[in-house]
Design an enzyme around this catalytic site. Structure first.
Site, PDB file in Angstrom:
ATOM      1  N   HIS A 255       0.853  -1.187   0.000  1.00 52.30           N
ATOM      2  CA  HIS A 255       0.000   0.000   0.000  1.00 52.30           C
ATOM      3  C   HIS A 255       0.891   1.241   0.000  1.00 52.30           C
ATOM      4  O   HIS A 255       1.696   1.433   0.904  1.00 52.30           O
ATOM      5  CB  HIS A 255      -0.895  -0.001   1.241  1.00 52.30           C
ATOM      6  N   ASP A 257       0.590   5.257  -0.130  1.00 51.17           N
ATOM      7  CA  ASP A 257      -0.242   6.457  -0.115  1.00 51.17           C
ATOM      8  C   ASP A 257       0.244   7.407  -1.196  1.00 51.17           C
ATOM      9  O   ASP A 257       1.421   7.793  -1.219  1.00 51.17           O
ATOM     10  CB  ASP A 257      -0.175   7.133   1.258  1.00 51.17           C
ATOM     11  N   ASP A 367      -7.694   1.484   3.131  1.00 54.56           N
ATOM     12  CA  ASP A 367      -7.253   2.469   4.111  1.00 54.56           C
ATOM     13  C   ASP A 367      -8.093   3.750   4.130  1.00 54.56           C
ATOM     14  O   ASP A 367      -7.647   4.771   4.633  1.00 54.56           O
ATOM     15  CB  ASP A 367      -5.779   2.828   3.822  1.00 54.56           C
ATOM     16  N   HIS A 572      -7.277   9.433  -0.388  1.00 57.65           N
ATOM     17  CA  HIS A 572      -7.880   9.400   0.947  1.00 57.65           C
ATOM     18  C   HIS A 572      -7.061  10.054   2.059  1.00 57.65           C
ATOM     19  O   HIS A 572      -7.509  10.059   3.218  1.00 57.65           O
ATOM     20  CB  HIS A 572      -8.217   7.950   1.339  1.00 57.65           C
TER      21      HIS A 572
END
Length: 657
Positions: A255, A257, A367, A572
């Site tokens: 993951h 970001d 997330d 997000h």
């Protein structure tokens, strides 16, 4: 018996620690001979520049122990290496340790990510040095002056320390003792089984007995004792499970970001560092699968690292590097408009179809800070019937009652949903995590399959060889869950076969955490909504202009570019405002770009649509042209500029246009 058990555990722990974790013994056990680079030099720049520009700069001498910075700067190192001929037949690593994030470049291509926080501190030059292999070579290391999680001052999520310095603590060639490493992984798994299966468990005692026997027969200074130790471990790992054992589907994951504690530009390099390491692992582990979301990140790598992207395409075709998610970014699940949600899927699925010949069948959003009840309907409309997240495990008060269930949206659409019961999207392949996955699973009476996503995440990093080697020993070992390297499709297909008894959750998936993110950084929220409106109006007016006939060309490519920029800002950690100020600055700049370009496109469409009317009215200062881009009649108060240039108010009744 318990006293003897504790003594045996302490004995094995001491043996492992002395071999593996004590600095004074590490080099003589896991590593053999070492030598320093023939030459080490560097240059520093405030910009993130391509390899071709970096290698022609003027490099100055550098040495281990030097510091570099401040935060967000970049240091490029030229490392000239000469492997001693005496190391023939040995496995040779280039070891690099720094508190910054590094990328190894060889022959003008990135070949390995180096991040100490992500347990990646070496680049394998050869698994068995041959005479025909080059013994002298030059590597470049691109060092970002930031860590895996940025450069928070005092804590990870604190604002970045702008003056932080980063240290090069190690740069050397070493002989890697693979047989010592394999023994250490064996002992780690056996020791975890002994400690975590419980004192009442038969397999716990068997694992401890085997580990204790390994200590008895093995002298880490004498490799001739290793085969006997390997046989003792293999005897435990070869004892198989029964048919009813829970199956864990392990998938590599990373993951990243798209922006959070670092700016967008650094994310581009994080993708390259992480994904080139995954490709490197796949070259040595053909069973490895890697689930990867966010079309924007694929596009970044395609633009900035075409050589790496070509390899990714090859492994996508092989079924190992697996695009998932179907959206442009892993967006916020509540704040974007319904149209923006649709565009996330439209742009994402279109990209994956064009680049890889396939769309995604799983929505991947692990997330985000809550999930709107409209999402199941949108997923189904975009060809997706499967959903994976784990964020609701963070709830402060109410524990969500399921891990595998059907999620039903506001129109009755349903998607098969799974929350990895280990409550993480970044596991490390440890025994403890596998046992937690089974124990924590609230639906294990209904289904007998769970997902484990392994690899360092958030700031990137991804899987490691150590994680894979742990899970290989747990693939079908009695007393542990059955662990198999799998794919999202294989996993969800197994769930679908057992889905008849699953429960259904209707409506929003509400996250009881991250309070305040929907009111933080109001300028970002305002910019998002304004830009959504601008792009809507451009599309409506441009469509009407095309329908009217004439020479007007619909601005499809410009609109796609602007939509993708807006969708990026809906990530997000950006739209909710949980990012650092540097990201906020970039986001506001992107909104300004959308406003400027959107206004220009809007004026061009209006000119084409109403050009004659505008010419007729141009001689009258009292005339105002009103266009209604909404699909219903409305009456509103509008602002008008008078003959003296003063602002006044008036009313307007308008149909569509």
């Amino acid at each position: 018996m318990l006293k003897h058990r504790r003594t045996a555990l302490e004995r094995v722990e001491k043996f492992v620690s002395a071999t593996y974790f004590t600095d004074c013994n590490l080099r003589g056990r896991l590593y053999g001979d070492s030598c320093t680079p023939t030459s080490l030099s560097c240059f520093q720049t405030p910009r993130r520049i391509p390899y071709s520009e970096a290698v022609v700069q003027e490099f100055r001498p550098a040495r281990v122990g030097d510091t570099f910075g401040p935060t967000w700067e970049t240091c490029w190192f030229r490392v000239e290496l000469s492997i001693p001929p005496a190391w023939a037949g040995r496995e040779v690593h280039f070891v690099w340790e720094s508190d910054g994030e590094g990328t190894v470049w060889r022959d003008a291509q990135p070949v390995q990510g180096l991040t100490k926080e992500g347990e990646k501190t070496s680049y394998i030059l050869t698994s068995s040095l041959k005479e025909t292999e080059p013994h002298s070579l030059t590597l470049y290391v691109e060092l970002a002056c930031n860590g895996l999680f940025g450069a928070g001052q005092g804590s990870m999520i604190a604002p970045p320390d702008p003056d932080r310095r980063f240290t090069l603590s190690k740069a050397e060639l070493v002989v890697f003792n693979r047989d010592v490493y394999e023994l250490l992984v064996d002992l780690e798994i056996l020791l975890d089984m002994a400690q975590l299966l419980g004192e009442e468990n038969q397999r716990s005692f068997q694992a401890l007995y085997a580990a204790n026997q390994i200590v008895n027969v093995c002298d880490v200074k004498d490799p001739s004792t290793f085969p006997a130790a390997n046989e003792l471990a293999a005897a435990i790992f070869s004892q198989r499970n029964g048919e009813s054992q829970h199956t864990i589907h392990a998938m590599g994951h990373c993951h990243i970001d798209s922006a959070w504690l670092w700016p967008y530009e650094e994310t581009i390099r994080k993708c390259a560092r992480s994904w080139v390491t995954v490709i490197r692992l796949m070259e040595h582990n053909p069973e490895l699968t890697f689930a990867c979301s966010q079309a924007q990140q694929f596009e970044w790598v395609r633009s900035w690292y075409p050589g790496l992207y070509a390899k990714i395409q090859d492994y996508v075709a092989k079924g190992q590097f697996i695009p998932v998610g179907g959206t442009w970014v892993e967006m916020d699940g509540n704040l974007p408009s319904g149209e923006s949600m649709v565009r996330q899927f439209l742009q994402g699925q279109r990209f994956f179809q064009e680049q890889f010949g396939r769309i995604c069948s799983e929505f991947w959003l692990p997330d985000t800070f809550g999930y709107s009840a409209q999402l199941p309907q949108l997923m189904c409309g975009c060809g997706i019937k499967r959903f994976l997240t784990q964020k609701l495990s963070w709830n402060l008060v109410n524990t969500f009652p399921h891990h595998t269930f059907f999620w039903e949206g506001i129109d009755g659409s349903r998607v098969l949903t799974h929350f990895p019961p280990g409550d993480s999207y970044g596991m490390h392949g440890r025994v403890e995590e596998m046992l937690k996955t089974v124990k924590n699973n609230k639906d294990k009476g209904r289904v007998n399959h769970s997902a484990v996503l392994f690899g360092f995440g958030d700031g990137g990093g991804g899987p490691t060889q150590n994680m894979l080697d742990r899970m290989k020993r747990m693939s079908d070992t009695d007393g542990l869950p059955r662990v198999q390297i799998s794919t999202p499709d294989c996993f969800f297909s197994a769930l679908e076969k057992e889905s008849s008894q699953l429960c259904t959750w209707v409506g929003e998936l509400f996250l009881e955490l991250h309070n305040g993110t929907y009111t933080t950084h109001a300028q970002i929220k305002k910019g998002n909504r304004e830009c959504e409106r601008i792009l809507h109006d451009v599309e409506v007016l441009s469509t009407l202009a095309v329908a009217q006939g004439g020479t007007f060309q619909y601005p499809a490519s410009q609109l796609q570019q602007l939509w993708r920029l807006l969708l990026l800002n809906q990530f997000h950690d950006v739209l909710p405002g949980s990012c650092i100020q540097l990201v906020v600055r970039d986001a506001l700049q992107y909104y300004a770009e959308i406003r400027r370009a959107g206004t220009r496109l809007q004026e061009e469409a209006v000119q084409s649509l109403c050009g004659e009317l505008l010419q007729l009215k141009s001689g009258s200062a009292e005339s105002t042209l009103v266009l209604n881009t909404l699909p219903w009649e409305r009456t509103e108060v509008i602002s008008r500029t008078g003959t003296a240039g003063t602002e006044g108010l008036g009313s307007s009744d308008s149909e569509l246009w």
